[in-house]
Design a protein around this motif. Structure first.
Motif, short mmCIF file in Angstrom:
data_model
loop_
_atom_site.label_atom_id
_atom_site.label_comp_id
_atom_site.label_asym_id
_atom_site.label_seq_id
_atom_site.Cartn_x
_atom_site.Cartn_y
_atom_site.Cartn_z
N GLU A 271 -25.65 -9.68 -42.43
CA GLU A 271 -25.17 -11.06 -42.53
C GLU A 271 -25.41 -11.53 -43.96
O GLU A 271 -26.53 -11.42 -44.48
CB GLU A 271 -25.95 -11.95 -41.57
CG GLU A 271 -25.66 -13.42 -41.71
CD GLU A 271 -26.62 -14.27 -40.89
OE1 GLU A 271 -27.39 -15.03 -41.50
OE2 GLU A 271 -26.60 -14.13 -39.66
N SER B 67 -30.29 -9.78 -43.33
CA SER B 67 -29.69 -11.06 -43.67
C SER B 67 -30.00 -11.37 -45.13
O SER B 67 -31.16 -11.27 -45.55
CB SER B 67 -30.29 -12.13 -42.75
OG SER B 67 -29.90 -13.41 -43.16
N HIS C 102 -29.21 -14.38 -48.01
CA HIS C 102 -28.67 -15.72 -48.27
C HIS C 102 -29.03 -16.12 -49.70
O HIS C 102 -30.19 -15.99 -50.11
CB HIS C 102 -29.24 -16.74 -47.29
CG HIS C 102 -28.82 -16.49 -45.88
ND1 HIS C 102 -27.84 -17.23 -45.26
CD2 HIS C 102 -29.22 -15.57 -44.98
CE1 HIS C 102 -27.67 -16.77 -44.04
NE2 HIS C 102 -28.50 -15.76 -43.85
N LYS D 149 -31.04 -5.22 -38.40
CA LYS D 149 -30.31 -6.40 -38.90
C LYS D 149 -30.86 -6.78 -40.26
O LYS D 149 -32.08 -6.80 -40.46
CB LYS D 149 -30.48 -7.57 -37.94
CG LYS D 149 -29.81 -7.38 -36.59
CD LYS D 149 -30.19 -8.48 -35.63
CE LYS D 149 -29.32 -9.69 -35.85
NZ LYS D 149 -29.57 -10.75 -34.85
#
Length: 127
Positions: free
Chosen positions: A20, A61, A63, A59
């Motif tokens: 992500e 992530s 940002h 997973k």
């Protein structure tokens, strides 16, 4: 996204990793892009090298955004087991983690590491 995909190619056994990404920033100048790229490369590579060894559904992530103080905020989170020592960056002999610490200091920033539900690096840079 391109950097993450290139790192994944180096770790083909992690092709199934759920990734992500969110980048809500304007362009960075080349002087700023270099340290940000080094920091991201090190954190993402470490996740693939260490965090996902025994994780069934890995997973990652990533940002990047500007906060209310116009600092560059970088958050990299994985769902691995986390560090056994939250002060690992300060106490490690790892070149990569030492590099992160030096770059953060150079740009008058700071970082925080949490190890709940994986490992999260939160970095603020004055770039």
């Amino acid at each position: 996204n391109k950097l993450i995909l290139e790192i994944i190619e180096v770790f083909p056994n992690h092709l199934n990793t759920e990734v992500e990404t969110e980048a809500n920033i304007d362009k960075l100048d080349s002087k700023s892009l270099f340290p940000v790229g080094l920091i991201l490369n090190e954190l993402i590579t470490n996740a693939f090298k260490y965090a996902f060894k025994d994780v069934e559904h890995p997973k990652l992530s990533v940002h990047i955004k500007r906060n209310v103080n116009n600092q560059l905020s970088i958050t990299v989170r994985d769902n691995g087991p986390g560090f056994t020592d939250a002060n690992i960056v300060q106490s490690t002999n790892s070149f990569g983690l030492s590099l992160i610490s030096q770059l953060v200091s150079q740009y008058k920033g700071h970082y925080h590491i949490s190890k709940q539900n994986g490992c999260t690096f939160e970095i603020l840079l004055n770039i």
